[in-house]
Design an enzyme around this catalytic site. Structure first.
Site, PDB file in Angstrom:
ATOM      1  N   ARG A  27      -6.545   1.217 -12.140  1.00 60.71           N
ATOM      2  CA  ARG A  27      -7.484   1.620 -11.098  1.00 60.71           C
ATOM      3  C   ARG A  27      -8.281   2.843 -11.553  1.00 60.71           C
ATOM      4  NH1 ARG A  27      -5.539   2.939  -4.973  1.00 60.71           N
ATOM      5  NH2 ARG A  27      -6.770   4.824  -4.623  1.00 60.71           N
ATOM      6  N   ASP A  64       0.635   4.127  -7.456  1.00 61.89           N
ATOM      7  CA  ASP A  64       0.043   5.480  -7.556  1.00 61.89           C
ATOM      8  C   ASP A  64      -0.275   5.795  -9.030  1.00 61.89           C
ATOM      9  OD1 ASP A  64       0.115   5.725  -4.827  1.00 61.89           O
ATOM     10  OD2 ASP A  64       1.966   6.897  -4.777  1.00 61.89           O
ATOM     11  N   SER A  74       0.821  -1.222   0.000  1.00 63.77           N
ATOM     12  CA  SER A  74       0.000   0.000   0.000  1.00 63.77           C
ATOM     13  C   SER A  74       0.850   1.265   0.000  1.00 63.77           C
ATOM     14  CB  SER A  74      -0.876  -0.016   1.253  1.00 63.77           C
ATOM     15  OG  SER A  74      -1.294   1.283   1.598  1.00 63.77           O
ATOM     16  N   GLY A  75       0.541   2.171  -0.905  1.00 55.55           N
ATOM     17  CA  GLY A  75       1.236   3.462  -0.918  1.00 55.55           C
ATOM     18  C   GLY A  75       0.962   4.262   0.337  1.00 55.55           C
ATOM     19  N   LEU A  76      -0.294   4.222   0.763  1.00 53.43           N
ATOM     20  CA  LEU A  76      -0.665   4.930   1.997  1.00 53.43           C
ATOM     21  C   LEU A  76       0.125   4.396   3.188  1.00 53.43           C
ATOM     22  CD1 LEU A  76      -2.559   6.840   3.639  1.00 53.43           C
ATOM     23  CD2 LEU A  76      -4.154   4.926   3.785  1.00 53.43           C
ATOM     24  N   GLU A 108      -3.316   4.245 -10.904  1.00 52.65           N
ATOM     25  CA  GLU A 108      -4.618   4.903 -10.874  1.00 52.65           C
ATOM     26  C   GLU A 108      -4.654   6.065 -11.863  1.00 52.65           C
ATOM     27  OE1 GLU A 108      -3.783   5.415  -6.660  1.00 52.65           O
ATOM     28  OE2 GLU A 108      -4.396   7.522  -6.792  1.00 52.65           O
ATOM     29  N   ASP A 131       0.688  10.530   1.847  1.00 51.91           N
ATOM     30  CA  ASP A 131       0.399   9.741   0.640  1.00 51.91           C
ATOM     31  C   ASP A 131       0.177  10.693  -0.545  1.00 51.91           C
ATOM     32  OD1 ASP A 131      -0.224   7.594  -0.995  1.00 51.91           O
ATOM     33  OD2 ASP A 131      -2.280   7.418  -0.264  1.00 51.91           O
ATOM     34  N   ASN A 135      -4.553  11.006  -1.797  1.00 57.28           N
ATOM     35  CA  ASN A 135      -5.269   9.810  -1.362  1.00 57.28           C
ATOM     36  C   ASN A 135      -6.756   9.956  -1.676  1.00 57.28           C
ATOM     37  OD1 ASN A 135      -6.856   8.192   0.898  1.00 57.28           O
ATOM     38  ND2 ASN A 135      -4.907   7.167   0.528  1.00 57.28           N
ATOM     39  N   SER A 136      -7.348   8.860  -2.126  1.00 59.78           N
ATOM     40  CA  SER A 136      -8.722   8.886  -2.618  1.00 59.78           C
ATOM     41  C   SER A 136      -9.746   9.254  -1.548  1.00 59.78           C
ATOM     42  CB  SER A 136      -9.082   7.521  -3.199  1.00 59.78           C
ATOM     43  OG  SER A 136      -8.168   7.178  -4.203  1.00 59.78           O
ATOM     44  N   ASP A 156       1.114  -0.853  -5.088  1.00 61.06           N
ATOM     45  CA  ASP A 156       0.352   0.356  -5.376  1.00 61.06           C
ATOM     46  C   ASP A 156       1.316   1.337  -6.039  1.00 61.06           C
ATOM     47  OD1 ASP A 156      -1.056   2.714  -5.294  1.00 61.06           O
ATOM     48  OD2 ASP A 156      -1.365   2.690  -3.113  1.00 61.06           O
ATOM     49  N   HIS A 216     -12.822   1.860  -7.584  1.00 59.21           N
ATOM     50  CA  HIS A 216     -12.668   2.335  -6.210  1.00 59.21           C
ATOM     51  C   HIS A 216     -13.830   3.254  -5.831  1.00 59.21           C
ATOM     52  CE1 HIS A 216     -10.623   2.388  -2.550  1.00 59.21           C
ATOM     53  NE2 HIS A 216      -9.798   3.391  -2.711  1.00 59.21           N
ATOM     54  N   LYS A 257      -0.279  12.515  -6.775  1.00 53.23           N
ATOM     55  CA  LYS A 257      -1.637  12.069  -6.424  1.00 53.23           C
ATOM     56  C   LYS A 257      -2.048  12.534  -5.021  1.00 53.23           C
ATOM     57  CE  LYS A 257      -2.326   9.052  -3.850  1.00 53.23           C
ATOM     58  NZ  LYS A 257      -2.400   7.603  -3.930  1.00 53.23           N
TER      59      LYS A 257
HETATM   60  C1  SPV Z   1      -3.447   2.419  -0.666  1.00 48.49           C
HETATM   61  O1  SPV Z   1      -3.538   1.468   0.123  1.00 48.49           O
HETATM   62  O2  SPV Z   1      -2.500   3.198  -0.678  1.00 48.49           O
HETATM   63  C2  SPV Z   1      -4.494   2.628  -1.649  1.00 48.49           C
HETATM   64  C3  SPV Z   1      -5.831   2.208  -1.339  1.00 48.49           C
HETATM   65  O3  SPV Z   1      -4.243   3.206  -2.673  1.00 48.49           O
HETATM   66  S1  SPV Z   1      -6.694   3.589  -0.803  1.00 48.49           S
HETATM   67  O4  SPV Z   1      -6.010   4.145   0.344  1.00 48.49           O
HETATM   68  O5  SPV Z   1      -7.987   3.025  -0.527  1.00 48.49           O
HETATM   69  O6  SPV Z   1      -6.800   4.579  -1.852  1.00 48.49           O
HETATM   70 MG    MG Z   2      -2.542   4.279  -2.604  1.00 50.46          MG
END
Ligand code: SPV
Ligand code: MG
Length: 294
Positions: A158, A87, A46-48, A114, A58, A122-123, A85, A189, A120
């Site tokens: 994504r 990004d 996971s990037g986060l 994505e 992130d 975070n979503s 991930d 997502h 980016k």
């Molecule tokens: C991550 O885990 O970094 C993701 C998933 O990209 S989310 O945080 O849901 O965007």
């Molecule tokens: Mg991410």
């Protein structure tokens, strides 16, 4: 057996096989080992989580080579295939194809990118989610597929259209284009707690290429509902990071308050686990063979 297959092939089979598979988040070598120990078939890098574990946001604050360094530790630490991930691919098609080459060299099994712009966000944060142009993103997917030295490396596209509030038709248009461009699977997502838009998307998409779901916000949705929607892969995206935050806070609070280890010892993993996870006994055996006088 499955263990004989490359990490690339094993992730590809998780994406394209029958039924619904699950992968679990890890963010460093240790958490990668714990995911494997628990019995999962794959890892979500996971990037986060990787960002948060290193104390940054992130928002592409880590350089892509810093992410690669973390991935190398994770890949060495675990025999599981890793879906990273990626990004937005850290730039345009050219930056992304170089990333793909470097990931393959380190046996990272696949990358998820994505359709947003660099850097980016975070979503789950902010409403100013800027989507990439469809054509530009398709070029990126194609460049990655044309570059990958192993046929079974996976590129997962994504779709952030629902995150950006652009609706299901836009999400379907993008899914179509990304599948056409060669994506091996898509992530759809959502940041809603209600899974309706995800389930509606899945019904219309009808599994034309495999679908990956990240139910972080719609976590109450029964897993059977996602299976019935024909999700190929479900990602538990950040729960090792969040578990560790809670565990560290609890331990710190106890020690701040009590100034003794008495109540802490039984609440943390035994010291011996630390050595076992690091495979200390392998070195002991090796020393018998290789150290002078051994
Ligand atoms: C991550 O885990 O970094 C993701 C998933 O990209 S989310 O945080 O849901 O965007
Ligand atoms: Mg991410």
């Amino acid at each position: 057996s499955n263990d004989q297959l490359s990490k690339f092939t094993r992730l590809r089979r998780l994406l394209t096989g029958e039924g619904t598979n699950f992968i679990m988040e890890a963010h460093n070598g240790l958490s990668a080992k714990i995911v494997e120990e628990a019995g999962f078939d794959g890892i979500w890098a996971s990037g986060l989580s990787i960002s948060a574990a290193l104390g940054v946001r992130d928002n592409n604050e880590l350089s892509w080579t810093q992410v690669l360094d973390v991935l190398e530790f994770m890949s060495d630490a675990s025999s599981l295939p890793i879906l990273v991930d990626g990004d937005t691919g850290y730039g345009n098609f050219n930056n992304f194809r170089r990333l793909v080459k470097k990931l393959c060299q380190r046996q990272i099994a696949g990358v998820c990118i994505e359709d947003k712009v660099f850097p980016k966000t975070n979503s789950f944060l902010a409403d100013n989610q800027q989507l990439a142009e469809i054509d530009e993103f398709c070029g990126k997917i194609k460049a990655g597929k044309d570059t990958q030295p192993d046929d079974d490396f996976s590129i997962v596209a994504r779709i952030e259209a629902l995150i950006a509030g652009r609706g299901i038709d836009e999400a379907l248009r993008r899914a179509e284009a990304y599948a056409e461009a060669g994506a091996d699977a898509i992530v759809i997502h959502s940041k809603k707690s209600d899974p309706d838009e995800i389930l509606t998307f899945c019904r219309s998409w009808d599994h034309r290429i495999p679908v990956v779901l990240i139910p972080t916000k719609y976590y109450r949705t029964p897993t059977q509902t996602m299976k019935d929607a024909r999700a190929s892969l479900i990602i538990w995206a950040n729960h090792n990071l969040r578990a560790s935050i809670q565990a560290m806070r609890d331990t710190c609070a106890t020690l701040m308050r009590d100034e003794t280890l008495v109540d802490v010892e039984a609440a943390v993993a035994p010291l011996n686990d630390v050595f076992t996870l690091a495979d200390a006994s392998e070195l002991e055996e090796a020393e018998k063979v290789y150290l002078a006088g051994g």
